[in-house]
Design a protein around this motif. Structure first.
Motif, PDB file in Angstrom:
ATOM      1  N   SER A 176     -18.448 -26.382  82.649  1.00  0.00           N
ATOM      2  CA  SER A 176     -19.986 -26.486  82.743  1.00  0.00           C
ATOM      3  C   SER A 176     -20.595 -27.494  81.715  1.00  0.00           C
ATOM      4  O   SER A 176     -21.600 -27.214  81.337  1.00  0.00           O
ATOM      5  CB  SER A 176     -20.404 -24.886  82.318  1.00  0.00           C
ATOM      6  OG  SER A 176     -20.075 -24.446  81.146  1.00  0.00           O
ATOM      7  N   GLY A 177     -19.670 -28.388  81.301  1.00  0.00           N
ATOM      8  CA  GLY A 177     -20.376 -29.056  80.471  1.00  0.00           C
ATOM      9  C   GLY A 177     -19.173 -30.348  79.881  1.00  0.00           C
ATOM     10  O   GLY A 177     -18.250 -30.261  80.185  1.00  0.00           O
ATOM     11  N   HIS A 178     -19.608 -31.126  78.814  1.00  0.00           N
ATOM     12  CA  HIS A 178     -18.792 -31.967  78.155  1.00  0.00           C
ATOM     13  C   HIS A 178     -18.973 -32.052  76.930  1.00  0.00           C
ATOM     14  O   HIS A 178     -19.961 -31.728  76.313  1.00  0.00           O
ATOM     15  CB  HIS A 178     -18.906 -33.265  79.096  1.00  0.00           C
ATOM     16  CG  HIS A 178     -20.130 -34.092  78.791  1.00  0.00           C
ATOM     17  ND1 HIS A 178     -21.204 -33.733  79.251  1.00  0.00           N
ATOM     18  CD2 HIS A 178     -20.375 -35.076  78.012  1.00  0.00           C
ATOM     19  CE1 HIS A 178     -22.357 -34.537  79.235  1.00  0.00           C
ATOM     20  NE2 HIS A 178     -21.863 -35.405  78.029  1.00  0.00           N
TER      21      HIS A 178
ATOM     22  N   PRO B 252     -23.196 -30.506  86.084  1.00  0.00           N
ATOM     23  CA  PRO B 252     -22.103 -29.978  86.102  1.00  0.00           C
ATOM     24  C   PRO B 252     -21.571 -29.988  87.440  1.00  0.00           C
ATOM     25  O   PRO B 252     -22.255 -29.704  88.377  1.00  0.00           O
ATOM     26  CB  PRO B 252     -21.923 -28.434  85.740  1.00  0.00           C
ATOM     27  CG  PRO B 252     -23.273 -28.239  84.683  1.00  0.00           C
ATOM     28  CD  PRO B 252     -24.204 -29.370  85.438  1.00  0.00           C
ATOM     29  N   LYS B 253     -20.311 -30.494  87.566  1.00  0.00           N
ATOM     30  CA  LYS B 253     -19.511 -30.481  88.779  1.00  0.00           C
ATOM     31  C   LYS B 253     -20.106 -31.688  89.642  1.00  0.00           C
ATOM     32  O   LYS B 253     -19.946 -31.695  91.103  1.00  0.00           O
ATOM     33  CB  LYS B 253     -19.247 -29.204  89.502  1.00  0.00           C
ATOM     34  CG  LYS B 253     -18.405 -28.192  88.870  1.00  0.00           C
ATOM     35  CD  LYS B 253     -18.409 -26.796  89.733  1.00  0.00           C
ATOM     36  CE  LYS B 253     -17.625 -25.826  88.955  1.00  0.00           C
ATOM     37  NZ  LYS B 253     -18.070 -25.384  87.713  1.00  0.00           N
TER      38      LYS B 253
ATOM     39  N   ASP C  77     -30.722 -30.097  87.074  1.00  0.00           N
ATOM     40  CA  ASP C  77     -29.734 -28.969  86.864  1.00  0.00           C
ATOM     41  C   ASP C  77     -30.237 -27.688  86.915  1.00  0.00           C
ATOM     42  O   ASP C  77     -31.281 -27.372  85.767  1.00  0.00           O
ATOM     43  CB  ASP C  77     -28.924 -29.120  85.625  1.00  0.00           C
ATOM     44  CG  ASP C  77     -27.872 -28.139  85.076  1.00  0.00           C
ATOM     45  OD1 ASP C  77     -27.703 -27.203  86.132  1.00  0.00           O
ATOM     46  OD2 ASP C  77     -27.219 -28.294  84.267  1.00  0.00           O
TER      47      ASP C  77
ATOM     48  N   SER D  74     -14.415 -32.766  79.382  1.00  0.00           N
ATOM     49  CA  SER D  74     -14.984 -31.835  80.404  1.00  0.00           C
ATOM     50  C   SER D  74     -14.511 -30.628  80.397  1.00  0.00           C
ATOM     51  O   SER D  74     -13.391 -30.240  80.252  1.00  0.00           O
ATOM     52  CB  SER D  74     -14.760 -32.666  81.826  1.00  0.00           C
ATOM     53  OG  SER D  74     -15.662 -31.885  82.860  1.00  0.00           O
TER      54      SER D  74
END
Length: 184
Positions: free
Chosen positions: A7-9, A71-72, A159, A4
């Protein structure tokens, strides 16, 4: 293995994600793996607390399932590797004792987060729906105290910083050069 970022993975299919991370240890802080667990073999103190290195968010747990809405805003089901009662000879930990759940939901009130389950994340992802949360607070306006009940959007897979491509999986950031022909 899932890594992670803010802002992404990053995901990839592998037989042993921990071995893969160990092979990339020049980019990793692997110092939090406890020696008394099965992940202790991957412990490496070389880059302990070095800025810019990736680290395992759950070093004492195995991540079993991740549901990332955006994200989050994600939920993790984990299997704990340690049990504080295991020191007693007559104690045997069961699978239910080893299960853990943690969730991140930016923008949702802490008290509302307590009632959100992993299945709620799963349902929102499967149905592309949105949940609503209600929170209560005490506020002061002009030296008068008020009890306020507010309702706001809770879990959502929408998103607003990414454009979802036709395959429903890949995304582009708004403003990306490939989006200009689509928007015209």
């Amino acid at each position: 293995a899932v890594v992670s970022t803010q802002s992404g993975h990053y995901g990839r299919d592998t037989d042993d994600g921990y071995q893969d991370l160990y092979e990339l240890r020049e980019h990793m802080d692997l110092a939090e793996y406890r020696k008394d667990t099965c992940l202790g073999q991957f412990r490496d103190d070389t880059y302990r607390k070095v800025p810019g290195k990736f680290s395992d968010e759950k070093p004492t747990e195995i991540i079993r399932e991740v549901i990332a809405l955006k994200p989050k805003m994600y939920s993790l089901l984990t299997k704990k590797l340690t049990c504080n009662k295991a020191k007693h000879q007559d104690h045997t930990c069961t699978e239910s004792r080893f299960s853990g759940h943690s969730a991140t939901a930016k923008g949702i009130n802490r008290s509302a987060k307590k009632s959100i389950t992993h299945d709620d994340y799963r349902r929102v992802l499967a149905t592309s729906s949105t949940t609503m949360t209600t929170s209560r607070s005490i506020r002061s306006y002009g030296h008068q105290m008020y009890s306020i009940v507010s309702s706001k959007r809770g879990l959502s897979s929408y998103d607003d910083k990414k454009y979802i491509l036709e395959n429903g999986i890949n995304t582009l950031s708004y403003g990306h050069y490939k989006l200009k022909p689509i928007n015209q």
